[in-house]
Motif scaffolding. Structure first.
Motif, PDB file in Angstrom:
ATOM      1  N   GLY A  35       0.819  -1.208   0.000  1.00 27.28           N
ATOM      2  CA  GLY A  35       0.000   0.000   0.000  1.00 27.28           C
ATOM      3  C   GLY A  35       0.847   1.250   0.000  1.00 27.28           C
ATOM      4  N   PHE A  47      -4.656   6.729   4.083  1.00 23.89           N
ATOM      5  CA  PHE A  47      -4.599   5.750   3.004  1.00 23.89           C
ATOM      6  C   PHE A  47      -4.642   6.430   1.649  1.00 23.89           C
ATOM      7  N   THR A  50      -3.927   0.661  -2.350  1.00 20.89           N
ATOM      8  CA  THR A  50      -3.449  -0.654  -1.943  1.00 20.89           C
ATOM      9  C   THR A  50      -3.612  -1.643  -3.084  1.00 20.89           C
ATOM     10  N   LYS A  58      -7.086  -3.900  -6.674  1.00 20.47           N
ATOM     11  CA  LYS A  58      -6.543  -2.616  -6.283  1.00 20.47           C
ATOM     12  C   LYS A  58      -7.659  -1.775  -5.686  1.00 20.47           C
ATOM     13  N   CYS A  96       5.435   3.878   1.530  1.00 20.53           N
ATOM     14  CA  CYS A  96       4.965   2.573   1.058  1.00 20.53           C
ATOM     15  C   CYS A  96       5.016   1.602   2.229  1.00 20.53           C
ATOM     16  N   MET A 104      -5.384  -7.186   0.478  1.00 14.63           N
ATOM     17  CA  MET A 104      -5.093  -5.749   0.556  1.00 14.63           C
ATOM     18  C   MET A 104      -5.947  -5.109   1.648  1.00 14.63           C
ATOM     19  N   TYR A 111      -0.347  -3.178   8.389  1.00 18.39           N
ATOM     20  CA  TYR A 111       0.874  -3.353   7.612  1.00 18.39           C
ATOM     21  C   TYR A 111       2.044  -3.681   8.532  1.00 18.39           C
TER      22      TYR A 111
END
Length: 124
Positions: A35, A47, A50, A58, A96, A104, A111
């Motif tokens: 992402g 955000f 992703t 996506k 990133c 995703m 993450y």
């Protein structure tokens, strides 16, 4: 050890384009989702986009939909963010991130690894 390094940022005029790259090293990244996030001064990290571990799925934030596109290379160790029609409100540090499963997600906390970030500045 997993390392993520962003590149491609800089200063651009409104309406211009930039392509960010995120080079991942330290292991094989097939089936890892990735992402892009951004953080402006005084604001929370938000955000941007992703992509799933397969690359087939996506998702993009509403604020960038139709202007930004996330993608990844066939070797699964580089993720890109193509940014077109940039606006001054896109100015931020862009990060990133990778997670060790294929699904995703838009959630920061999900993450596992993060790059150090790269500055993108859009002048009016």
């Amino acid at each position: 050890q997993v390392q993520l390094v962003e590149s491609g940022g800089g200063l651009v005029q409104a309406g211009g384009s930039l392509r960010l790259s995120c080079a991942a090293s330290g292991r094989t990244f097939s089936s890892w989702a990735a992402g892009w996030f951004r953080q402006a001064p005084g604001k929370e990290r938000e955000f941007v986009a992703t992509i799933s571990g397969s690359g087939a799925l996506k998702s993009h934030a509403d604020s960038v939909k139709g202007r930004f596109t996330i993608s990844r290379d066939s070797a699964w160790n580089t993720v890109y963010l193509q940014m077109n029609s940039l606006k001054p409100e896109d100015t931020a540090v862009y990060y990133c991130a990778y997670r060790a499963i294929a699904t995703m997600t838009a959630q920061v906390v999900e993450y596992d690894y993060w790059g150090k970030g790269i500055q993108v500045t859009v002048s009016s």
